[in-house]
Enzyme design. Structure first.
Site, PDB file in Angstrom:
ATOM      1  N   GLY A 121       0.830  -1.198   0.000  1.00 51.25           N
ATOM      2  CA  GLY A 121       0.000   0.000   0.000  1.00 51.25           C
ATOM      3  C   GLY A 121       0.862   1.244   0.000  1.00 51.25           C
ATOM      4  N   GLY A 168      -0.509  -5.101   0.583  1.00 49.61           N
ATOM      5  CA  GLY A 168      -1.751  -4.885  -0.155  1.00 49.61           C
ATOM      6  C   GLY A 168      -1.918  -5.793  -1.351  1.00 49.61           C
ATOM      7  N   GLU A 217       5.672  -6.666   7.421  1.00 50.08           N
ATOM      8  CA  GLU A 217       5.228  -5.497   8.189  1.00 50.08           C
ATOM      9  C   GLU A 217       5.898  -5.326   9.546  1.00 50.08           C
ATOM     10  OE1 GLU A 217       2.216  -6.338   5.085  1.00 50.08           O
ATOM     11  OE2 GLU A 217       3.266  -7.587   6.540  1.00 50.08           O
ATOM     12  N   ASP A 241      -1.745  -6.851   7.718  1.00 48.98           N
ATOM     13  CA  ASP A 241      -3.182  -6.588   7.624  1.00 48.98           C
ATOM     14  C   ASP A 241      -3.739  -7.157   6.319  1.00 48.98           C
ATOM     15  OD1 ASP A 241      -1.898  -4.613   6.053  1.00 48.98           O
ATOM     16  OD2 ASP A 241      -3.500  -3.155   6.421  1.00 48.98           O
TER      17      ASP A 241
END
Length: 350
Positions: free
Chosen positions: A67, A115, A138, A146
């Protein structure tokens, strides 16, 4: 000159095609890209002319590297409202793909992280190539995996999802297909053949992929599965550290050294996220949990420091706060995971 769209949207031979088209950023997702894909998917959901969906990318520089981290960090340094809006839209896209009534295919040809994992893992057909590199890195920037990581990772074989999430290990196609992260392996020079055959049989991408798939080779991870199962089965990061240290093998020692470079807060958030996600029965509940976490974690010192060290200054020397696992308390974790006010909770599209 009008700039090219960041997502190319069209219908070809019964296939709704979404092509990521932001090559300079390795097709990293922003909110506008997510919104464009949502609008197309909603329009195609009841369109009988569209029999399946194909997600791929333009050029050869990776499927999707994640992302828009810089935007998220800048927003997190303030009130995080823009970051939360992005997460809300991105997670709605993830959930829409997860529950989509028509088969979705993702051609994961190249780098797929963050993402990119979120828009490919919900697909029924997930094709890896020799150029595929998969990771959820991450914890190295003070974040957590996520975009559905709390759902998909604990459902991988044994404790491999926990190992991947905590260490940020990078896998090639032999491992991703072996673990079920991706469903098929095709050499990149066979992808055009896949697209052509899919155009002739758009309703059955699984059959098309089955007919073309080849062997990805021996998975390097396979010999390590028993030790991963044994050393990453604990419910606290401290116990995992202790088990790795007690094991003492070269492999375990290397994993421990990697973990010690990660954000202690992120390690603890991620392990609780995956243990919680494993027990959930609805993907939407997982996304609601990750939305609560996302809006809060991006405002923490570790996320700001991780982005500085890895993405801005690139010195790869983050100074985590707290610097030790013992400094990350259960009370602090409880606050990050706590429910939001009812009118602020994340909800899927109707």
């Amino acid at each position: 000159m009008t700039p090219e769209p960041e997502v190319l949207v069209r219908v070809q031979s019964g296939v709704g095609r979404l092509t990521l088209n932001r090559p300079r950023a390795l097709h990293a997702l922003n909110r506008a890209m997510c919104q464009t894909m949502i609008e197309a998917l909603l329009a195609w959901r009841a369109d009988h002319a569209v029999q399946s969906i194909l997600i791929d990318h333009a050029g050869e520089r990776g499927f999707c590297a994640g992302g828009d981290i810089r935007m998220i960090a800048e927003s997190g340094a303030g009130d995080a409202s823009e970051a939360r809006t992005f997460f809300d839209t991105e997670y709605k896209l993830n959930h829409l793909l997860f529950d989509y009534p028509k088969p979705v295919t993702a051609l994961v040809d190249g780098i797929v992280m963050g993402g990119g994992v979120g828009i490919s893992e919900p697909a029924v057909v997930r094709i890896a190539t020799e150029r595929t590199t998969y990771a959820m890195p991450e914890t190295g920037i003070g974040l957590f995996p996520d975009v559905g990581g709390g759902w998909f990772l604990p459902r991988l074989p044994g404790q491999t999802g926990v190992w991947l999430a905590l260490t940020g290990a990078r896998l090639k196609a032999a491992d991703t297909v072996f673990l079920g992260i991706h469903t098929h392996y095709l050499p990149s020079d066979a992808l055009d053949a896949f697209r052509a055959i899919l155009a002739a049989d758009p309703a059955h991408p699984v059959d098309v992929a089955d007919g073309l798939e080849t062997d990805a080779g021996e998975p390097p991870i396979e010999p390590h599965l028993p030790v991963i199962e044994r050393l990453f089965a604990f419910d606290t990061v401290e116990e995992i550290f202790a088990a790795l240290e007690a094991d003492g093998s070269d492999w375990a020692t290397a994993q421990l050294a990697t973990l010690k470079t990660k954000s202690p807060q992120s390690l603890k958030v991620t392990l609780r996220q995956l243990r919680t996600g494993a027990a959930l029965t609805a993907f939407a509940d997982n996304m609601a949990m990750e939305y609560r976490l996302g809006g809060r974690v991006v405002r923490t010192p570790d996320f700001q420091e991780g982005v500085r060290a890895v993405i801005v200054d690139k010195d790869n020397a983050p100074q985590w706060s707290p610097a030790e696992l013992s400094g990350v308390t259960d009370t602090a974790l409880d606050a990050l995971f706590a429910p939001l006010p009812a009118d602020e909770e994340w909800r899927p599209l109707p």
